[in-house]
Design a protein around this motif. Structure first.
Motif, PDB file in Angstrom:
ATOM      1  N   MET A 178       0.844  -1.195   0.000  1.00 10.47           N
ATOM      2  CA  MET A 178       0.000   0.000   0.000  1.00 10.47           C
ATOM      3  C   MET A 178       0.873   1.236   0.000  1.00 10.47           C
ATOM      4  O   MET A 178       2.048   1.182   0.365  1.00 10.47           O
ATOM      5  N   VAL A 179       0.300   2.343  -0.426  1.00 12.53           N
ATOM      6  CA  VAL A 179       0.953   3.642  -0.350  1.00 12.53           C
ATOM      7  C   VAL A 179       0.339   4.357   0.840  1.00 12.53           C
ATOM      8  O   VAL A 179      -0.880   4.424   0.975  1.00 12.53           O
ATOM      9  N   THR A 180       1.194   4.877   1.710  1.00 13.40           N
ATOM     10  CA  THR A 180       0.715   5.498   2.931  1.00 13.40           C
ATOM     11  C   THR A 180       1.624   6.655   3.318  1.00 13.40           C
ATOM     12  O   THR A 180       2.640   6.909   2.672  1.00 13.40           O
ATOM     13  N   SER A 181       1.263   7.350   4.368  1.00 15.54           N
ATOM     14  CA  SER A 181       2.097   8.415   4.905  1.00 15.54           C
ATOM     15  C   SER A 181       3.270   7.816   5.674  1.00 15.54           C
ATOM     16  O   SER A 181       3.141   6.756   6.291  1.00 15.54           O
ATOM     17  N   ARG A 182       4.399   8.496   5.650  1.00 16.02           N
ATOM     18  CA  ARG A 182       5.531   8.011   6.436  1.00 16.02           C
ATOM     19  C   ARG A 182       5.321   8.251   7.926  1.00 16.02           C
ATOM     20  O   ARG A 182       6.046   7.703   8.749  1.00 16.02           O
ATOM     21  N   ASN A 183       4.309   9.025   8.292  1.00 15.20           N
ATOM     22  CA  ASN A 183       3.948   9.170   9.702  1.00 15.20           C
ATOM     23  C   ASN A 183       3.296   7.899  10.237  1.00 15.20           C
ATOM     24  O   ASN A 183       3.179   7.727  11.445  1.00 15.20           O
ATOM     25  N   ALA A 184       2.855   7.015   9.351  1.00 20.11           N
ATOM     26  CA  ALA A 184       2.150   5.798   9.752  1.00 20.11           C
ATOM     27  C   ALA A 184       3.094   4.661  10.112  1.00 20.11           C
ATOM     28  O   ALA A 184       2.635   3.610  10.540  1.00 20.11           O
ATOM     29  N   ILE A 185       4.398   4.846   9.943  1.00 16.58           N
ATOM     30  CA  ILE A 185       5.338   3.769  10.245  1.00 16.58           C
ATOM     31  C   ILE A 185       6.334   4.220  11.298  1.00 16.58           C
ATOM     32  O   ILE A 185       6.607   5.406  11.449  1.00 16.58           O
ATOM     33  N   LYS A 186       6.819   3.256  12.057  1.00 15.25           N
ATOM     34  CA  LYS A 186       7.882   3.535  13.029  1.00 15.25           C
ATOM     35  C   LYS A 186       8.911   2.427  12.948  1.00 15.25           C
ATOM     36  O   LYS A 186       8.627   1.332  12.458  1.00 15.25           O
ATOM     37  N   LYS A 187      10.107   2.697  13.426  1.00 15.88           N
ATOM     38  CA  LYS A 187      11.184   1.712  13.400  1.00 15.88           C
ATOM     39  C   LYS A 187      10.827   0.526  14.279  1.00 15.88           C
ATOM     40  O   LYS A 187      10.275   0.674  15.366  1.00 15.88           O
ATOM     41  N   ASN A 188      11.156  -0.655  13.795  1.00 18.80           N
ATOM     42  CA  ASN A 188      10.952  -1.882  14.554  1.00 18.80           C
ATOM     43  C   ASN A 188      12.164  -2.080  15.448  1.00 18.80           C
ATOM     44  O   ASN A 188      13.276  -2.245  14.971  1.00 18.80           O
ATOM     45  N   ARG A 189      11.968  -2.076  16.728  1.00 19.89           N
ATOM     46  CA  ARG A 189      13.078  -2.231  17.674  1.00 19.89           C
ATOM     47  C   ARG A 189      13.427  -3.680  17.923  1.00 19.89           C
ATOM     48  O   ARG A 189      14.295  -3.978  18.718  1.00 19.89           O
ATOM     49  N   GLY A 190      12.735  -4.593  17.292  1.00 23.86           N
ATOM     50  CA  GLY A 190      13.031  -6.016  17.457  1.00 23.86           C
ATOM     51  C   GLY A 190      12.422  -6.579  18.716  1.00 23.86           C
ATOM     52  O   GLY A 190      11.368  -6.160  19.162  1.00 23.86           O
ATOM     53  N   ASP A 191      13.111  -7.533  19.299  1.00 28.01           N
ATOM     54  CA  ASP A 191      12.598  -8.219  20.481  1.00 28.01           C
ATOM     55  C   ASP A 191      13.226  -7.707  21.763  1.00 28.01           C
ATOM     56  O   ASP A 191      13.345  -8.445  22.726  1.00 28.01           O
ATOM     57  N   THR A 192      13.652  -6.470  21.805  1.00 29.23           N
ATOM     58  CA  THR A 192      14.253  -5.943  23.020  1.00 29.23           C
ATOM     59  C   THR A 192      13.160  -5.686  24.049  1.00 29.23           C
ATOM     60  O   THR A 192      12.214  -4.946  23.790  1.00 29.23           O
ATOM     61  N   PRO A 193      13.240  -6.320  25.207  1.00 27.65           N
ATOM     62  CA  PRO A 193      12.207  -6.109  26.214  1.00 27.65           C
ATOM     63  C   PRO A 193      12.324  -4.713  26.823  1.00 27.65           C
ATOM     64  O   PRO A 193      13.411  -4.171  26.954  1.00 27.65           O
ATOM     65  N   THR A 194      11.195  -4.140  27.155  1.00 29.23           N
ATOM     66  CA  THR A 194      11.197  -2.831  27.796  1.00 29.23           C
ATOM     67  C   THR A 194      10.999  -3.021  29.289  1.00 29.23           C
ATOM     68  O   THR A 194      10.141  -3.781  29.721  1.00 29.23           O
ATOM     69  N   SER A 195      11.808  -2.359  30.059  1.00 30.58           N
ATOM     70  CA  SER A 195      11.666  -2.468  31.511  1.00 30.58           C
ATOM     71  C   SER A 195      10.650  -1.441  31.977  1.00 30.58           C
ATOM     72  O   SER A 195      10.673  -0.291  31.543  1.00 30.58           O
ATOM     73  N   PRO A 196       9.740  -1.837  32.851  1.00 24.18           N
ATOM     74  CA  PRO A 196       8.737  -0.888  33.324  1.00 24.18           C
ATOM     75  C   PRO A 196       9.370   0.173  34.210  1.00 24.18           C
ATOM     76  O   PRO A 196      10.313  -0.088  34.947  1.00 24.18           O
ATOM     77  N   LYS A 197       8.847   1.371  34.101  1.00 24.61           N
ATOM     78  CA  LYS A 197       9.351   2.459  34.939  1.00 24.61           C
ATOM     79  C   LYS A 197       8.798   2.302  36.353  1.00 24.61           C
ATOM     80  O   LYS A 197       7.618   1.993  36.529  1.00 24.61           O
ATOM     81  N   PRO A 198       9.619   2.541  37.346  1.00 21.73           N
ATOM     82  CA  PRO A 198       9.087   2.481  38.717  1.00 21.73           C
ATOM     83  C   PRO A 198       8.197   3.687  38.978  1.00 21.73           C
ATOM     84  O   PRO A 198       8.415   4.777  38.444  1.00 21.73           O
ATOM     85  N   ASP A 199       7.179   3.471  39.802  1.00 15.80           N
ATOM     86  CA  ASP A 199       6.271   4.580  40.135  1.00 15.80           C
ATOM     87  C   ASP A 199       6.985   5.629  40.982  1.00 15.80           C
ATOM     88  O   ASP A 199       6.784   6.803  40.812  1.00 15.80           O
TER      89      ASP A 199
END
Length: 66
Positions: free
Chosen positions: A41-62
């Motif tokens: 499809m043709v779309t806006s480049r605002n509709a895509i973001k970089k794929n960071r892969g399988d890197t887990p994100t650590s939750p921020k502490p409250d």
């Protein structure tokens, strides 16, 4: 299996969250993307973001621990 470098962010044609690759960039911030199943499809480049892969994100502490 090839890791596709982008993630589609918008909910167009039920494609939100699916990995894709950019096949061409156009004027007015547009691009052509192809998904893993071969759909393009043709779309806006605002509709895509970089794929960071399988890197887990650590939750921020409250709060900071003292």
């Amino acid at each position: 299996m090839t890791i596709l470098p982008y993630i589609y962010r918008w909910n167009r044609m039920d494609r939100k969250g699916q990995p894709c690759e950019v096949t061409a960039r156009g004027t007015m911030n547009s691009c052509s993307v192809r998904f893993a199943d071969g759909f393009s499809m043709v779309t806006s480049r605002n509709a895509i973001k970089k794929n960071r892969g399988d890197t887990p994100t650590s939750p921020k502490p409250d709060r900071f621990e003292v």
